[in-house]
Design a protein around this motif. Structure first.
Motif, PDB file in Angstrom:
ATOM      1  N   GLU A 206       0.632  -1.177   0.048  1.00 39.27           N
ATOM      2  CA  GLU A 206       0.035  -0.014   0.119  1.00 39.27           C
ATOM      3  C   GLU A 206       0.906   1.473   0.085  1.00 39.27           C
ATOM      4  O   GLU A 206       0.562   2.104  -0.504  1.00 39.27           O
ATOM      5  CB  GLU A 206      -0.849   0.188   1.252  1.00 39.27           C
ATOM      6  N   GLU A 210       0.672   4.321  -2.735  1.00 41.78           N
ATOM      7  CA  GLU A 210       0.349   5.642  -2.229  1.00 41.78           C
ATOM      8  C   GLU A 210       1.412   6.708  -2.703  1.00 41.78           C
ATOM      9  O   GLU A 210       1.140   7.925  -2.941  1.00 41.78           O
ATOM     10  CB  GLU A 210       0.608   5.580  -0.808  1.00 41.78           C
ATOM     11  N   GLU A 242      -8.969  -5.415   0.199  1.00 36.00           N
ATOM     12  CA  GLU A 242      -9.422  -4.069   0.987  1.00 36.00           C
ATOM     13  C   GLU A 242      -8.454  -2.970   0.388  1.00 36.00           C
ATOM     14  O   GLU A 242      -8.984  -1.906   0.063  1.00 36.00           O
ATOM     15  CB  GLU A 242      -9.544  -4.247   2.352  1.00 36.00           C
ATOM     16  N   ILE A 243      -7.168  -3.124   0.531  1.00 36.99           N
ATOM     17  CA  ILE A 243      -5.950  -2.030  -0.164  1.00 36.99           C
ATOM     18  C   ILE A 243      -6.402  -1.486  -1.493  1.00 36.99           C
ATOM     19  O   ILE A 243      -6.520  -0.291  -1.680  1.00 36.99           O
ATOM     20  CB  ILE A 243      -4.676  -2.480   0.232  1.00 36.99           C
ATOM     21  N   ASP A 245      -9.187  -2.076  -3.303  1.00 39.83           N
ATOM     22  CA  ASP A 245     -10.521  -1.338  -3.241  1.00 39.83           C
ATOM     23  C   ASP A 245     -10.312   0.065  -2.736  1.00 39.83           C
ATOM     24  O   ASP A 245     -10.824   0.836  -3.648  1.00 39.83           O
ATOM     25  CB  ASP A 245     -11.647  -2.139  -2.489  1.00 39.83           C
ATOM     26  N   ARG A 246      -9.702   0.173  -1.807  1.00 34.51           N
ATOM     27  CA  ARG A 246      -9.654   1.513  -1.092  1.00 34.51           C
ATOM     28  C   ARG A 246      -8.984   2.401  -2.016  1.00 34.51           C
ATOM     29  O   ARG A 246      -8.904   3.773  -2.241  1.00 34.51           O
ATOM     30  CB  ARG A 246      -9.024   1.723   0.394  1.00 34.51           C
ATOM     31  N   ARG A 247      -7.725   1.963  -2.546  1.00 32.40           N
ATOM     32  CA  ARG A 247      -6.774   2.715  -3.387  1.00 32.40           C
ATOM     33  C   ARG A 247      -7.186   2.823  -4.997  1.00 32.40           C
ATOM     34  O   ARG A 247      -6.565   3.515  -5.841  1.00 32.40           O
ATOM     35  CB  ARG A 247      -5.567   2.351  -3.394  1.00 32.40           C
TER      36      ARG A 247
END
Length: 453
Positions: A206, A210, A242-243, A245-247
């Motif tokens: 992640e 980022e 989850e990472i 999806d969120r990113r």
């Protein structure tokens, strides 16, 4: 050697077959001067036979692909019947085999994976996945992992973390590929300890997303194949999903090797209930009887291309002779209940392999899932120091695992070795008695590694 040997009226000896093979063909991933291929004339069940009539137990299903074993009658019949019916038609046409396989795939693939592009290899399927990810997201970068292999064509080798990429450099970053740490709880590349780490390898990934401007996708082998059969802890894939999806990053699951019952589920991601955006597979889809790969996407991705140009294709996409045997192979897996069998017999295999560790100081770890296992050899169990390095492999040095594998071959068992470990992935039809035979040969051959200490 004389050109007269090429006459079909003059049968060649085994020595001549081998010499002509070496003279006219390239041996893959090796120095050519060291190649001395065995002349194979037959294969059936869990065995293949050389020209001298010696049978070998196939303890790694060739290249971890002959899941049904050799000479499955239903798959062979499907190839012959399709050749008689329709040997080839270009991919812009619909065919019975195409629809039959596509509908059957909906039964076995993770829910939500509903649109298919057929290729003739796993590496081509990954090439398709990279193109689709970039077209769909409008982004360019793709994150892979260091302990990985995704294929030999240019984008796929650029996404490969293992040393087979090195000869193609600049390959990775030059084509928009970046590398993250692999999941390896035996020897963590970022020096953490599970479970206290909180799955730090996913956090690191992640961190990369980022700090990069335009990551389109992350590609992972759910269970790493050639590079060590690395099984992630149970928290890894849910966290990675989850990472992503969120990113706003796609998750590509490379199931070329880990699919088709190999791990005791249809696909390895099924163990963790995670659904990728793109799933890539090959090998076991036809049990390697014919070359077929698959790049499969979610319906959401498919909808995008209703109004956007799908810029990919090739002559052999959806080739009828590759599709019909896939239907037969999947139905054979269902008929023989091979998914459950891979769990049950795979557990037996795992226990037999684990029992070797106390007997051999050269064994660092035994790990695996279903019918997919690895034994890692080390010079020092406490320090986890391998006998050989990646550079040794690239330099063509004889590795300890290769020496052990050669000894096993003398004992009538074939096993795949890579740098510092064995990949043990027999046909899913293997019997317990055959496992006993193979493990016994491994037990004896490991004396070479123990002595090397």
């Amino acid at each position: 050697m004389s050109d007269a040997l090429l006459s079909p009226d003059q049968p060649m000896t085994t020595q001549e077959v081998v010499e002509w093979t070496k003279k006219l063909n390239y041996g893959t991933w090796r120095y050519q001067k060291s190649w001395n291929p065995m002349h194979i004339v037959d294969a059936e069940g869990c065995y293949f036979t050389d020209a001298n009539g010696k049978r070998y137990l196939d303890f790694s299903a060739q290249l971890m692909c002959s899941n049904l074993g050799h000479k499955n009658a239903a798959v062979i019949k499907a190839i012959a019947d399709q050749a008689q019916k329709l040997a080839y038609i270009m991919p812009s046409y619909a065919t019975d085999a195409r629809v039959e396989l596509s509908r059957l795939l909906l039964e076995v693939l993770p829910e939500g994976i509903t649109k298919f592009f057929f290729t003739t290899s796993g590496t081509e399927a990954n090439e398709a996945a990279f193109k689709i990810a970039r077209m769909y997201t409008g982004k360019t970068k793709i994150i892979a992992r260091y302990r990985s292999y995704h294929g030999s064509t240019m984008a796929s080798i650029a996404a490969t973390g293992d040393p087979r990429r090195w000869a193609m450099e600049p390959g990775g970053k030059g084509q928009g590929f970046l590398f993250a740490p692999e999941v390896n709880c035996y020897k963590c590349p970022i020096k953490h300890t599970y479970p206290e780490c909180g799955i730090a390898c996913a956090d690191y990934l992640e961190h990369m997303i980022e700090n990069e401007s335009d990551v389109a996708a992350v590609i992972v082998e759910p269970v790493v194949g050639t590079n060590g059969v690395l099984v992630p802890p149970k928290e890894y894939f849910p966290k990675l999903r989850e990472i992503c999806d969120r990113r706003g990053v796609l998750l590509i699951a490379d199931e070329v090797m880990s699919g088709w019952g190999r791990t005791g589920e249809w696909f390895a991601v099924d163990h963790w209930g995670v659904k990728p955006d793109i799933l890539v597979t090959a090998k076991g889809i036809t049990s390697a009887y014919v070359p077929l790969g698959l790049c499969a996407t979610t319906g959401k991705i498919a909808e995008y291309f209703e109004d956007h140009f799908f810029a990919h294709g090739h002559t052999y996409e959806a080739h009828p002779i590759t599709l019909a045997p896939a239907v037969a192979a999947i139905r054979e897996m269902q008929r023989l209940n091979l998914i459950n069998r891979a769990k049950e017999v795979g557990a037996y295999l795992g226990e037999k392999l684990k029992a070797l560790k106390p007997k051999h100081p050269s064994i660092g770890e035994v790990r695996g899932l279903g019918m997919f296992w690895a034994i890692e050899l080390v010079r020092d169990q406490e320090k986890k120091t391998p006998f050989n390095t990646k550079q040794d492999k690239v330099d063509g040095k004889a590795t300890v695992v290769d020496q052990v594998a050669a000894e096993m071959l003398k004992r009538g068992v074939s096993i795949q070795a890579w740098i510092s470990h064995f990949v043990i992935a027999p046909p899913l039809i293997i019997e317990k008695a055959e496992i006993d035979t193979a493990v016994d040969a491994l037990d004896q051959a490991l004396a070479i590694a123990d002595k090397a200490l």
